[in-house]
Design an enzyme around this catalytic site. Structure first.
Site, PDB file in Angstrom:
ATOM      1  N   GLY A 222       0.871  -1.237   0.082  1.00 60.22           N
ATOM      2  CA  GLY A 222       0.020   0.094  -0.017  1.00 60.22           C
ATOM      3  C   GLY A 222       0.678   1.399  -0.148  1.00 60.22           C
ATOM      4  O   GLY A 222       1.923   1.168   0.364  1.00 60.22           O
ATOM      5  N   GLN A 223       0.193   2.190  -0.493  1.00 61.10           N
ATOM      6  CA  GLN A 223       0.924   3.672  -0.482  1.00 61.10           C
ATOM      7  C   GLN A 223       1.617   3.986   0.854  1.00 61.10           C
ATOM      8  O   GLN A 223       0.859   3.437   2.015  1.00 61.10           O
ATOM      9  CB  GLN A 223       0.015   4.758  -0.831  1.00 61.10           C
ATOM     10  CG  GLN A 223      -0.408   4.916  -2.323  1.00 61.10           C
ATOM     11  CD  GLN A 223      -1.103   6.175  -2.462  1.00 61.10           C
ATOM     12  OE1 GLN A 223      -1.070   7.083  -1.684  1.00 61.10           O
ATOM     13  NE2 GLN A 223      -2.065   5.787  -3.109  1.00 61.10           N
ATOM     14  N   GLY A 225       1.551   5.536   4.454  1.00 61.41           N
ATOM     15  CA  GLY A 225       0.587   6.368   5.280  1.00 61.41           C
ATOM     16  C   GLY A 225      -0.490   5.391   5.227  1.00 61.41           C
ATOM     17  O   GLY A 225      -1.463   6.067   5.944  1.00 61.41           O
ATOM     18  N   GLY A 227      -1.120   2.871   6.822  1.00 63.37           N
ATOM     19  CA  GLY A 227      -1.340   2.148   7.913  1.00 63.37           C
ATOM     20  C   GLY A 227      -0.716   0.747   8.045  1.00 63.37           C
ATOM     21  O   GLY A 227      -1.020  -0.325   8.667  1.00 63.37           O
ATOM     22  N   LYS A 228       0.378   0.340   7.136  1.00 63.57           N
ATOM     23  CA  LYS A 228       0.919  -0.840   7.017  1.00 63.57           C
ATOM     24  C   LYS A 228       1.693  -1.259   8.512  1.00 63.57           C
ATOM     25  O   LYS A 228       1.270  -2.257   9.017  1.00 63.57           O
ATOM     26  CB  LYS A 228       1.809  -1.003   5.957  1.00 63.57           C
ATOM     27  CG  LYS A 228       1.356  -0.586   4.496  1.00 63.57           C
ATOM     28  CD  LYS A 228       2.227  -0.951   3.283  1.00 63.57           C
ATOM     29  CE  LYS A 228       3.357   0.247   3.178  1.00 63.57           C
ATOM     30  NZ  LYS A 228       2.736   1.685   3.151  1.00 63.57           N
ATOM     31  N   THR A 229       2.451  -0.226   8.781  1.00 65.38           N
ATOM     32  CA  THR A 229       3.249  -0.455   9.883  1.00 65.38           C
ATOM     33  C   THR A 229       2.129  -0.657  11.031  1.00 65.38           C
ATOM     34  O   THR A 229       2.271  -1.312  11.867  1.00 65.38           O
ATOM     35  CB  THR A 229       3.993   0.765  10.244  1.00 65.38           C
ATOM     36  OG1 THR A 229       4.855   0.944   9.058  1.00 65.38           O
ATOM     37  CG2 THR A 229       5.254   0.494  11.355  1.00 65.38           C
ATOM     38  N   GLU A 445     -16.661   6.415 -13.835  1.00 68.67           N
ATOM     39  CA  GLU A 445     -16.559   5.061 -13.131  1.00 68.67           C
ATOM     40  C   GLU A 445     -18.221   4.293 -13.324  1.00 68.67           C
ATOM     41  O   GLU A 445     -18.043   3.138 -13.210  1.00 68.67           O
ATOM     42  CB  GLU A 445     -16.125   5.070 -11.632  1.00 68.67           C
ATOM     43  CG  GLU A 445     -14.400   5.574 -11.390  1.00 68.67           C
ATOM     44  CD  GLU A 445     -13.745   5.058 -12.265  1.00 68.67           C
ATOM     45  OE1 GLU A 445     -13.689   3.896 -12.747  1.00 68.67           O
ATOM     46  OE2 GLU A 445     -12.425   5.813 -12.753  1.00 68.67           O
ATOM     47  N   HIS A 448     -18.314   2.355 -16.237  1.00 73.13           N
ATOM     48  CA  HIS A 448     -17.761   1.212 -16.211  1.00 73.13           C
ATOM     49  C   HIS A 448     -18.923   0.133 -15.341  1.00 73.13           C
ATOM     50  O   HIS A 448     -19.014  -1.016 -15.957  1.00 73.13           O
ATOM     51  CB  HIS A 448     -16.360   1.115 -15.432  1.00 73.13           C
ATOM     52  CG  HIS A 448     -15.301   1.719 -15.917  1.00 73.13           C
ATOM     53  ND1 HIS A 448     -14.979   1.212 -17.359  1.00 73.13           N
ATOM     54  CD2 HIS A 448     -14.530   2.500 -15.669  1.00 73.13           C
ATOM     55  CE1 HIS A 448     -13.832   2.097 -17.701  1.00 73.13           C
ATOM     56  NE2 HIS A 448     -13.599   2.856 -16.744  1.00 73.13           N
ATOM     57  N   ASP A 520      -7.968   2.898 -19.982  1.00 73.77           N
ATOM     58  CA  ASP A 520      -8.859   2.225 -20.545  1.00 73.77           C
ATOM     59  C   ASP A 520      -8.749   1.851 -21.788  1.00 73.77           C
ATOM     60  O   ASP A 520      -8.824   0.915 -22.528  1.00 73.77           O
ATOM     61  CB  ASP A 520     -10.287   2.938 -20.388  1.00 73.77           C
ATOM     62  CG  ASP A 520     -10.806   3.170 -18.879  1.00 73.77           C
ATOM     63  OD1 ASP A 520     -10.168   2.522 -18.139  1.00 73.77           O
ATOM     64  OD2 ASP A 520     -11.476   4.130 -18.641  1.00 73.77           O
TER      65      ASP A 520
HETATM   66  P1  ADP Z   1       2.545   2.990   6.420  1.00 68.96           P
HETATM   67  O1  ADP Z   1       3.542   2.207   7.268  1.00 68.96           O
HETATM   68  O2  ADP Z   1       1.532   2.476   5.516  1.00 68.96           O
HETATM   69  O3  ADP Z   1       3.487   4.283   5.522  1.00 68.96           O
HETATM   70  P2  ADP Z   1       1.879   3.790   9.131  1.00 68.96           P
HETATM   71  O4  ADP Z   1       1.392   2.760   9.592  1.00 68.96           O
HETATM   72  O5  ADP Z   1       3.275   4.340   9.375  1.00 68.96           O
HETATM   73  O6  ADP Z   1       1.737   4.020   7.264  1.00 68.96           O
HETATM   74  O7  ADP Z   1       0.691   5.323   9.449  1.00 68.96           O
HETATM   75  C1  ADP Z   1       1.171   6.326   9.603  1.00 68.96           C
HETATM   76  C2  ADP Z   1       0.227   6.787  10.652  1.00 68.96           C
HETATM   77  O8  ADP Z   1      -1.118   7.143  10.240  1.00 68.96           O
HETATM   78  C3  ADP Z   1       0.003   5.876  11.655  1.00 68.96           C
HETATM   79  O9  ADP Z   1       0.790   6.224  12.899  1.00 68.96           O
HETATM   80  C4  ADP Z   1      -1.412   6.502  12.353  1.00 68.96           C
HETATM   81  O10 ADP Z   1      -1.294   7.632  13.152  1.00 68.96           O
HETATM   82  C5  ADP Z   1      -2.157   6.905  10.878  1.00 68.96           C
HETATM   83  N1  ADP Z   1      -2.905   5.815  10.265  1.00 68.96           N
HETATM   84  C6  ADP Z   1      -2.886   5.135   9.040  1.00 68.96           C
HETATM   85  N2  ADP Z   1      -3.728   4.371   8.833  1.00 68.96           N
HETATM   86  C7  ADP Z   1      -4.650   4.620  10.009  1.00 68.96           C
HETATM   87  C8  ADP Z   1      -6.038   3.964  10.061  1.00 68.96           C
HETATM   88  N3  ADP Z   1      -6.329   2.861   9.329  1.00 68.96           N
HETATM   89  N4  ADP Z   1      -6.477   4.167  11.414  1.00 68.96           N
HETATM   90  C9  ADP Z   1      -6.025   5.157  12.083  1.00 68.96           C
HETATM   91  N5  ADP Z   1      -4.592   5.690  11.984  1.00 68.96           N
HETATM   92  C10 ADP Z   1      -4.162   5.537  10.857  1.00 68.96           C
HETATM   93 ZN    ZN Z   2     -11.970   4.051 -16.842  1.00 72.52          ZN
HETATM   94 MG    MG Z   3       5.520   2.462   7.501  1.00 68.52          MG
END
Ligand code: ADP
Ligand code: ZN
Ligand code: MG
Length: 642
Positions: A222-223, A225, A227-229, A445, A448, A520
């Site tokens: 995922g992009q 930010g 929330g992967k971490t 969209e 589609h 497309d």
């Molecule tokens: P990534 O690892 O994908 O770059 P992070 O997990 O580091 O993103 O997310 C950064 C911050 O954004 C987190 O510390 C949190 O505060 C906020 N955040 C991201 N996704 C969520 C979510 N689904 N719910 C709540 N906070 C989120």
């Molecule tokens: Zn399209």
């Molecule tokens: Mg991260």
């Protein structure tokens, strides 16, 4: 608890101990030599001293210059003969002037002549000043060489320590404040995927006893930010296990072999702490496809990657270790990483849609004081394309604004202003869209979606979204299609038709078109061309004019061997064009016929931004989306329909 650090960290203390001992020794030596054996002092005056000498009570006399302008002030100290010590005293002391010293010497030499067997020993001491600097000098003289040696020794050994640390993994282990699922808002499906892993981490034995093979590796895609971490941490938090996190770039160092040994070490530590989670952030830094790149690739990185693969294969799943990794570039990863037994599960973290943004806002508003009249749905509506990190940032900026003006709560204006700040930032500029753009994208969209619903054998639309996706540069869209490798002609035609549906809708509704259909067209053209040149599905007959080395459905580019004449090329182009035109006309008809469905889907897309298959089906059959409409009534007084 923090098992991995600790034992190796003590070499500083013994050094200080040694230095302390040396100083004490030096001080001790100083006093030993200067004030040797002076248990007690009895004061004599001169006649008393002479009397004592004559009585044979004095064993030694020592005279030491202590000052005076003309070298005339002397301290006389001495010891007594056996049996003549006054109780409690070991020596005497007396200060004499130079002229009276002669008198004393006379007395001593007279005595010694008379008592040659027990003479009074006379001892001149060279001038020594008892002062602070004296002590310091002595200490320095004794201690300096030793300290020097120790410093040298230490710096040598600390260098070798550092070299050792170097190969140690740099994982941070965290167990203190735990992230829970409640902190991860919106990502319900993703969280659901993790439940099994958590159960496994809590109770590996249950799974082992069943003989089940639990996935070792989960790749979060995922992009930045999204929330992967955060999700990875939450899994550790929910399972209550240690979380070793390391970034892919930490593995890659200047020195060859360091990365590999870090990997080894990381897994060793993890095994000692199982059950636990290893989290490798930005795994693309180390996991890039091997053999790629100029000049034969990067040996160091390849070694590191190989070691990672070896380690992942090397432990059985029964240990209770789950490896999670995150990347925003899954496409560059070495395929070996994605094989079964390694990162065989992929979870995509989406850029949140309206509803998810609302929930994320709620999570982060917990710690902030917001004006109670603010509706989260309204804020969420203003910030399409914001990731979780952006939202967190947004609320933080808003709080800063409010604080700067000494207000007690965050107002809607603060959030508005903060949103501008965050969006205007160079990185996110491209993600902002105007209401008009949003409407266009929604209709595109929806186009589609309508084709997907109304054209026979078109693939089912699983999800439509107008949430922009940065990496694609455009607005990506509808999740297609089960993966399939055999398609009938009618299916291919339907695919081309639905690819064109977006553009057709724009044309019909706005009488204008956008560049949003770029992908497309690319896709439609590729499909049509393949039908003609590869699959023999046109009037040109079942001849393969081009062969590919990839699979068009996987979206790979491929090299074509051209084995036909220019005349045939012209024919091919004609055929391709006629397929496309036919599909385009068909799409137009379908959408014109179902114009109200198109409007309806577009309306809800603008509001909700993401529609699932069941949402679309509901809109198609009832013209309404109940969960949303009801929700609007309940939680949001303000009028939203257009
Ligand atoms: P990534 O690892 O994908 O770059 P992070 O997990 O580091 O993103 O997310 C950064 C911050 O954004 C987190 O510390 C949190 O505060 C906020 N955040 C991201 N996704 C969520 C979510 N689904 N719910 C709540 N906070 C989120
Ligand atoms: Zn399209
Ligand atoms: Mg991260």
């Amino acid at each position: 608890m923090n098992k991995q650090q600790g034992p190796k960290r003590s070499p500083i203390r013994p050094d200080y101990l040694v230095i302390l001992i040396i100083i004490l020794l030096a001080v001790g030596m100083y006093f030993f030599f200067t004030q040797m054996m002076q248990p007690g002092v009895v004061n004599y005056d001169e006649p008393g001293l002479i009397e004592a000498i004559n009585d044979g009570k004095i064993a030694t006399i020592r005279s030491e210059y202590v000052g005076g302008d003309n070298y005339n002030l002397w301290e006389i100290t001495g010891t007594f003969t056996e049996g003549n010590k006054p109780e409690g005293y070991g020596s005497f002391t007396i200060i004499l002037f130079g002229d009276r010293l002669d008198n004393l010497y006379d007395v001593i030499s007279l005595y010694n002549e008379a008592n040659p067997s027990t003479p009074v020993k006379l001892n001149f001491v060279p001038h020594v000043t008892v002062d602070f600097w004296n002590i310091i000098t002595t200490i320095l003289l004794v201690a300096a060489p030793i300290v020097l040696v120790i410093i040298m020794f230490r710096s040598m050994s600390s260098q070798s320590n550092r070299a050792q640390d170097f190969t140690k993994n740099r994982a941070k282990v965290s167990r203190g404040k735990q992230v829970k699922f409640a902190d991860v808002a919106g990502a319900d499906e993703e969280k659901a995927e993790m439940v099994e892993l958590i159960d496994f981490l809590k109770n590996p034995k249950k799974y082992t006893d069943m003989g089940a093979r639990v996935p070792k590796g989960v790749l979060l895609v995922g992009q930045p930010g999204t929330g992967k971490t955060l999700l990875a941490k939450a899994v550790a938090g929910e399972a209550d296990v240690p979380f070793f996190s390391i970034s892919g770039s930490d593995f890659v160092e200047l020195y060859v072999g360091v990365g590999a040994s870090r990997v080894r070490d990381l897994f060793k530590v993890a095994k000692q702490n199982a059950p636990c989670i290893i989290f490798i952030d930005e795994i693309d830094a180390v996991g890039r496809q091997r053999g790629a790149g100029m000049g034969g690739g990067n040996d160091e990185r390849e070694q590191t990657l190989n070691q990672l693969l070896v380690e992942m294969d090397g432990f059985s799943g029964n240990l209770g270790i789950i490896i999670m990794a995150a990347t925003n570039r899954p496409d560059v990863l070495d395929p070996a990483l994605l094989r079964p037994g390694r990162f065989d599960r992929q979870i995509t973290m989406q850029v949140p849609d309206q509803k998810s943004r609302e929930e994320i806002l709620k999570v982060h508003a917990r710690s902030k004081k917001l004006d109670p009249s603010i509706k989260f749905s309204e804020i969420a509506m203003r910030i399409p394309g914001f990731t979780g990190a952006d939202i967190e940032n947004l609320l933080n900026e808003a709080a800063l604004l409010a604080a700067r003006e000494n207000r007690t709560v965050i107002s809607l204006q603060d959030i508005d202003e903060a949103a501008d700040r965050v969006t205007m930032g160079p990185a996110k500029k491209s993600r902002k869209y105007t209401p008009n753009e949003k409407k266009m994208v929604a209709y595109h969209e929806a186009g589609h979606a309508v084709i997907g619903l109304k054209v026979n054998s078109a693939s089912v639309v699983q999800k439509v979204t107008i949430v922009p996706r940065g990496r694609a540069g455009g607005y990506a869209l509808y999740t297609p299609v089960e993966e399939k490798f055999n398609y009938s002609k009618s299916e291919l035609i339907a695919m081309i038709t639905s690819a064109l549906g977006g553009r057709v809708a724009e044309e019909i509704v706005f009488d204008d078109v956008t560049t949003g259909a770029y992908d497309d067209f690319k896709r439609a053209t590729k499909l049509a061309r393949s039908m003609v040149t590869e699959y023999g599905m046109s009037d040109l007959g079942p001849i393969q004019y081009e062969s590919d080395s990839g699979n068009v459905f996987l979206g790979r580019d491929y090299l074509k061997d051209k084995n036909f004449s220019d005349a045939v090329a012209l024919e091919i182009d004609k055929e391709v064009r006629s397929i496309i035109t036919e599909c385009y006309t068909n799409a137009r008809n379908v959408i014109n016929e179902h114009r109200d469905l198109l409007d309806n889907i577009a309306k809800y897309l603008i509001l909700v931004e993401t529609l699932t298959k069941s949402d679309i089906d509901e809109i198609a059959s009832t013209g309404k989306l109940l969960w949303w409409d009801n929700r609007e009534v309940n939680s949001d007084a303000h009028e939203n329909s257009k």
